[in-house]
Each structure stands twice: as C-alpha cells, then as structure tokens.
Design a protein around this motif. Structure first.
Motif, short mmCIF file in Angstrom:
data_model
loop_
_atom_site.label_atom_id
_atom_site.label_comp_id
_atom_site.label_asym_id
_atom_site.label_seq_id
_atom_site.Cartn_x
_atom_site.Cartn_y
_atom_site.Cartn_z
N GLY A 1 36.15 4.18 67.36
CA GLY A 1 35.52 4.46 66.20
C GLY A 1 34.60 5.31 66.25
N ARG A 2 35.25 6.77 67.04
CA ARG A 2 34.45 7.73 66.72
C ARG A 2 34.44 8.60 65.56
NH1 ARG A 2 36.11 11.72 71.44
NH2 ARG A 2 34.31 12.74 70.38
N PHE A 3 35.37 8.34 64.77
CA PHE A 3 35.62 9.27 63.79
C PHE A 3 35.36 8.59 62.31
CE2 PHE A 3 38.39 11.29 66.55
CZ PHE A 3 38.05 12.83 66.31
N ARG A 4 34.61 9.15 61.63
CA ARG A 4 34.36 9.09 60.04
C ARG A 4 35.08 9.96 59.09
NH1 ARG A 4 30.39 4.86 59.31
NH2 ARG A 4 30.49 5.68 57.36
N PHE A 5 35.46 9.43 58.00
CA PHE A 5 36.20 10.25 57.08
C PHE A 5 35.60 10.67 55.89
CE2 PHE A 5 38.51 7.45 59.98
CZ PHE A 5 39.38 8.31 60.52
N VAL A 6 35.76 11.86 55.18
CA VAL A 6 35.38 12.25 54.16
C VAL A 6 36.61 12.91 53.28
CG1 VAL A 6 33.85 13.81 53.04
CG2 VAL A 6 33.35 12.97 55.19
N VAL A 7 36.78 12.40 52.03
CA VAL A 7 37.85 12.81 51.18
C VAL A 7 37.14 14.15 50.76
CG1 VAL A 7 39.03 12.62 49.04
CG2 VAL A 7 38.45 10.55 50.33
N ALA A 8 38.05 15.21 50.88
CA ALA A 8 37.86 16.59 50.54
C ALA A 8 37.23 16.79 49.21
CB ALA A 8 38.74 17.48 50.90
N GLN A 9 37.87 15.95 47.95
CA GLN A 9 37.27 16.21 46.92
C GLN A 9 36.14 15.80 46.53
OE1 GLN A 9 40.30 15.24 48.13
NE2 GLN A 9 42.25 16.28 47.10
N SER A 10 35.51 14.83 47.44
CA SER A 10 34.22 14.29 46.85
C SER A 10 33.25 15.33 47.37
CB SER A 10 33.96 13.22 48.08
OG SER A 10 33.67 13.64 49.42
N ALA A 11 31.82 15.14 46.73
CA ALA A 11 30.77 16.02 46.80
C ALA A 11 30.44 16.33 48.30
CB ALA A 11 29.62 15.42 45.99
N THR A 12 30.50 15.50 49.33
CA THR A 12 30.19 15.54 50.50
C THR A 12 31.40 16.62 51.04
OG1 THR A 12 29.22 13.65 50.87
CG2 THR A 12 29.97 14.54 52.75
N GLY A 13 32.61 16.34 50.91
CA GLY A 13 33.78 17.02 51.40
C GLY A 13 33.73 18.37 50.92
N ARG A 14 33.36 18.88 49.68
CA ARG A 14 33.45 19.86 48.94
C ARG A 14 32.18 20.74 49.76
NH1 ARG A 14 35.91 21.39 44.40
NH2 ARG A 14 34.25 22.85 44.13
N ALA A 15 30.97 20.01 49.98
CA ALA A 15 29.86 20.70 50.54
C ALA A 15 30.25 21.13 52.09
CB ALA A 15 28.65 19.87 50.73
N LEU A 16 30.82 20.26 52.60
CA LEU A 16 31.16 20.45 54.32
C LEU A 16 32.44 21.87 54.07
CD1 LEU A 16 31.60 17.14 55.53
CD2 LEU A 16 29.96 18.71 56.33
N TYR A 17 33.32 21.88 53.19
CA TYR A 17 34.15 22.79 53.21
C TYR A 17 33.51 24.51 52.99
CZ TYR A 17 38.69 20.81 53.08
OH TYR A 17 39.99 20.32 53.51
N VAL A 18 32.57 24.11 52.07
CA VAL A 18 31.78 25.48 51.93
C VAL A 18 30.78 25.75 53.07
CG1 VAL A 18 29.69 26.42 50.73
CG2 VAL A 18 31.68 25.27 49.47
N ALA A 19 30.30 24.77 53.84
CA ALA A 19 29.60 25.05 54.99
C ALA A 19 30.46 25.53 56.09
CB ALA A 19 28.87 23.83 55.45
N HIS A 20 31.73 25.29 56.07
CA HIS A 20 32.70 25.89 57.28
C HIS A 20 33.43 27.09 56.67
CE1 HIS A 20 31.56 22.93 60.01
NE2 HIS A 20 31.49 22.11 59.21
N GLY A 21 32.93 27.60 55.59
CA GLY A 21 33.30 28.90 55.22
C GLY A 21 34.83 28.81 54.39
N LEU A 22 35.12 27.72 54.01
CA LEU A 22 36.46 27.32 53.36
C LEU A 22 36.27 27.06 51.73
CD1 LEU A 22 37.87 25.22 56.00
CD2 LEU A 22 38.57 27.42 55.68
N ASP A 23 37.26 27.56 51.22
CA ASP A 23 37.25 27.26 49.57
C ASP A 23 37.61 25.69 49.35
OD1 ASP A 23 37.97 27.14 46.92
OD2 ASP A 23 39.36 28.89 46.99
N PRO A 24 36.67 25.23 48.83
CA PRO A 24 36.86 23.65 48.37
C PRO A 24 37.74 23.41 47.27
CG PRO A 24 34.94 24.46 47.55
CD PRO A 24 35.24 25.42 48.28
N ASP A 25 38.25 24.52 46.53
CA ASP A 25 39.44 24.43 45.73
C ASP A 25 40.89 24.48 46.06
OD1 ASP A 25 37.54 23.51 43.45
OD2 ASP A 25 36.89 25.71 43.38
#
Length: 122
Positions: free
Chosen positions: A23-47
């Motif tokens: 149970g180490r992993f948790r999951f985030v849908v990229a289209q969610s607000a959290t997912g979009r923020a994490l994409y940006v935080a890692h220098g990736l285009d959330p779109d």
C-alpha cells in the motif's frame, strides 16, 4: 499521477493498486486540481499530459523511469520489469504510445476498483 481518460494509464493505476501489497502508492488523476498542480511543480504541462509521474522515495520519475520505479517498488516478480528502462529508445517508445493512447478511446475502461478508489487523492 495518471491520465484518468486514458485506458492504458487507468489500467496501470488499477494494476498498481492490485499488486502494491504494501500500500505504498496513492494515486492522483492528472486532470484533478492536485494532479495539475503536481504536473506544474515538476515542470510539465498539465494540459499536454505527456507522461505519468511516479514519486518513489521522494524522487519524481517520468516516462519509462516512472514505470521502472513503480515496478521496483512493488517487488518480486514485477521488479524484473524495471529493466524495460534500459531498452534502446525506451522513452521514444513511451512517447509513441502516449501520443496515440486515445486511439483506443477515452474512458473506455471500467470504473476504478474499490481498492483504487480508496487510494485516490484529490
């Protein structure tokens, strides 16, 4: 993080929720607000949603490195699949699959299992 509209990405998230027995992993849908923020935080285009992101032991991994990190983390026998990272042109192959992932349809996969729903963030 995974593209919730992609049948391959969603299938991978279901696979991980099933075989991550610790149970180490948790999951985030990229289209969610959290997912979009994490994409940006890692220098990736959330779109663009070019890759899944796997954060293991505090390190963010993308493309085939993400797959390899996930396989290493869930242990034997899946750990051996981490060698896929060393295939010639591994990220190029990943990019071709990612670019064509909607050919097979969006949301053509079943709803997340209860195990996956319980581990979704955001």
């Amino acid at each position: 993080m995974f593209d919730g509209d992609c049948i391959f990405c969603s299938a991978f998230a279901r696979f991980m929720s099933r075989f991550d027995r610790a149970g180490r992993f948790r999951f985030v849908v990229a289209q969610s607000a959290t997912g979009r923020a994490l994409y940006v935080a890692h220098g990736l285009d959330p779109d663009a949603l070019q890759t899944n992101i796997v954060i293991a032991d505090g390190v963010a991994h993308v493309k085939m490195d993400a797959f390899a990190a996930a396989m290493r983390a869930i242990g034997w026998p899946w750990r051996v699949l981490a060698v896929a990272r060393f295939l010639p042109f591994a990220d190029w192959i990943y990019d071709r699959i990612a670019a064509n992932r909607y050919v097979f349809g969006k949301r053509a996969c079943p709803l997340p299992s209860a195990a996956l729903r319980n581990r979704l963030i955001g």
